[in-house]
Design a protein around this motif. Structure first.
Motif, mmCIF file in Angstrom:
data_model
loop_
_atom_site.group_PDB
_atom_site.id
_atom_site.type_symbol
_atom_site.label_atom_id
_atom_site.label_comp_id
_atom_site.label_asym_id
_atom_site.label_seq_id
_atom_site.Cartn_x
_atom_site.Cartn_y
_atom_site.Cartn_z
ATOM 1 N N ARG A 24 -11.920 5.163 8.884
ATOM 2 C CA ARG A 24 -11.670 4.857 10.550
ATOM 3 C C ARG A 24 -12.992 4.992 11.302
ATOM 4 O O ARG A 24 -13.536 4.153 12.186
ATOM 5 N N ASN B 208 -8.432 7.912 0.075
ATOM 6 C CA ASN B 208 -7.825 8.607 1.008
ATOM 7 C C ASN B 208 -7.092 7.532 2.180
ATOM 8 O O ASN B 208 -7.132 7.909 3.102
ATOM 9 N N GLY B 209 -7.208 6.384 1.678
ATOM 10 C CA GLY B 209 -6.818 5.255 2.684
ATOM 11 C C GLY B 209 -7.880 4.630 3.290
ATOM 12 O O GLY B 209 -9.221 4.561 2.674
ATOM 13 N N ARG B 210 -7.815 4.134 4.450
ATOM 14 C CA ARG B 210 -8.896 3.252 5.017
ATOM 15 C C ARG B 210 -9.694 4.101 5.851
ATOM 16 O O ARG B 210 -9.209 4.881 6.689
ATOM 17 N N PHE C 248 -11.104 9.219 7.800
ATOM 18 C CA PHE C 248 -10.086 8.244 7.281
ATOM 19 C C PHE C 248 -8.982 8.285 8.321
ATOM 20 O O PHE C 248 -9.038 9.040 9.181
ATOM 21 N N GLY C 249 -8.256 7.242 8.191
ATOM 22 C CA GLY C 249 -7.070 6.911 9.016
ATOM 23 C C GLY C 249 -6.377 8.320 9.341
ATOM 24 O O GLY C 249 -5.635 8.423 10.219
ATOM 25 N N ASP C 250 -6.009 9.154 8.318
ATOM 26 C CA ASP C 250 -5.087 10.015 8.148
ATOM 27 C C ASP C 250 -5.803 11.327 8.618
ATOM 28 O O ASP C 250 -5.329 12.423 8.648
ATOM 29 N N GLY C 251 -6.941 11.278 9.074
ATOM 30 C CA GLY C 251 -7.723 12.556 9.802
ATOM 31 C C GLY C 251 -8.482 13.043 8.726
ATOM 32 O O GLY C 251 -9.564 13.886 8.811
ATOM 33 N N SER C 252 -8.306 12.858 7.354
ATOM 34 C CA SER C 252 -9.275 13.619 6.567
ATOM 35 C C SER C 252 -10.574 13.000 6.443
ATOM 36 O O SER C 252 -11.212 11.967 6.943
#
Length: 341
Positions: free
Chosen positions: A163, A159-161, A174-178
């Motif tokens: 956060r 899911n990216g990085r 995650f950085g995208d809010g997931s």
């Protein structure tokens, strides 16, 4: 001699970029794994450190694969220890492959992605998940046994990085809010920080970005060749310095190109040597810079002879004629495409 330019970011001395409450969550670097009594593990980081942690947990610590959750912001190509190739050979194969595919329009870009897929067929590189095409290459190296062992972990999150790690339930934000919830209790979970990004160089003095390798009375060691590592880089810089008055600092610097972050561009998440392989090759790409440096080093007969017998030079096995063919063949194609002058 100032070697701080390449001081790596390591989890043991570089804090995670994600937020968490130290009093409520167990987040540690790899060094703190021994002695842990936790049953479940979350490994944050897809690089070589993350791979080493996975291998250690599965073998030395005998952790069941289902008790490991692996957070991988990116997938990366892995160097096959049994059949290691060099970045210069990879660059050559990239150039030749696309010419052979009748991609001769001088405006067409040279791309590395298809060459990595071909190298996989030849046994030079691995990928952990054959259903995903990696976008990074940092020369992390595994043998087939290590690869098969690490592949046992199938609880992978892409899911990216990260956060934030929530204190209430240990969930990953995650950085995208997931949000990814833990499949087990947070109090029995050890989060292992492997996300420093070794070549991010956050401890680097900002003035270093403008620093030349050679200046009066000073040498700032920089990534002028990369693999096979900084021992070779140190040796070539020392050899250039040994020419003394036969070369000026400007002449030395002209044959010591190295990755730099553009002042008008966003710094890559993993630093100027972040290993991105997507996108077109340009004169500023690390592989192209290394080829340019090597071509210039070999233009000096004394230095060319020295390289021929240098045990750390990764193309030594090709012999002088083989290296000449590789350099000139690759250079001609890059020049035809307008990538080099």
């Amino acid at each position: 001699v100032d070697a701080r330019y390449l001081q790596p970011d390591l989890p043991v001395d570089t804090k995670p970029t994600f937020v968490y409450d130290e009093s409520k969550l167990n987040v540690v670097p790899i060094n703190n794994i021994p002695g842990s009594n936790k049953k479940h593990f979350v490994v944050v980081g897809a690089g070589k450190t993350g791979m080493d942690v996975i291998y250690h947990l599965l073998t030395s610590s005998e952790v069941h694969p289902d008790n490991i959750l692996w957070v991988k912001p990116h997938d990366m190509w892995i160097t096959a220890r049994e059949k290691i190739g060099s970045c210069m050979e990879l660059l050559r194969d990239c150039a030749i492959q696309q010419v052979a595919n009748n991609n001769k329009d001088e405006n067409n870009d040279l791309l590395l992605e298809s060459t990595f897929l071909e190298w996989e067929k030849q046994g030079h590189v691995y990928r952990l998940d054959t259903s995903t095409v990696p976008t990074k290459f940092r020369d992390a190296t595994l043998d087939k046994n290590e690869l098969d062992t690490v592949r046992q972990v199938t609880n992978v999150v892409r899911n990216g990085r990260v956060r934030e790690i929530r204190s209430t339930d240990g969930a990953l934000v995650f950085g995208d809010g997931s949000v990814v919830s833990l499949p087990w209790p947070k109090d029995d979970t050890l989060y292992i920080h492997c996300s420093a990004g070794a070549f991010n160089y956050t401890k680097q003095d900002p003035t270093f970005q403008e620093a030349a390798v050679f200046s009066p009375g000073k040498i700032v060691i920089q990534d002028v060749y990369g693999t096979p590592g900084f021992c070779f880089v140190g040796s070539i810089l020392g050899r250039l310095e040994a020419f003394q008055n036969r070369l000026t600092d400007d002449e030395r610097n002209d044959m010591c190109l190295a990755p730099r972050s553009s002042s008008d561009a966003k710094v890559p998440e993993l630093g100027p040597s972040g290993g991105d392989i997507d996108g077109a090759l340009s004169s500023g790409h690390g592989f192209v810079q290394r080829l340019s440096n090597l071509k210039k080093w070999r233009s000096i007969p004394e230095l060319r002879k020295w390289l021929e017998h240098h045990r750390l030079f990764n193309l030594k096995a090709l012999g002088d004629a083989g290296v000449e063919k590789l350099v000139e063949e690759t250079w001609d194609i890059l020049k035809e495409r307008g990538i080099v002058q």
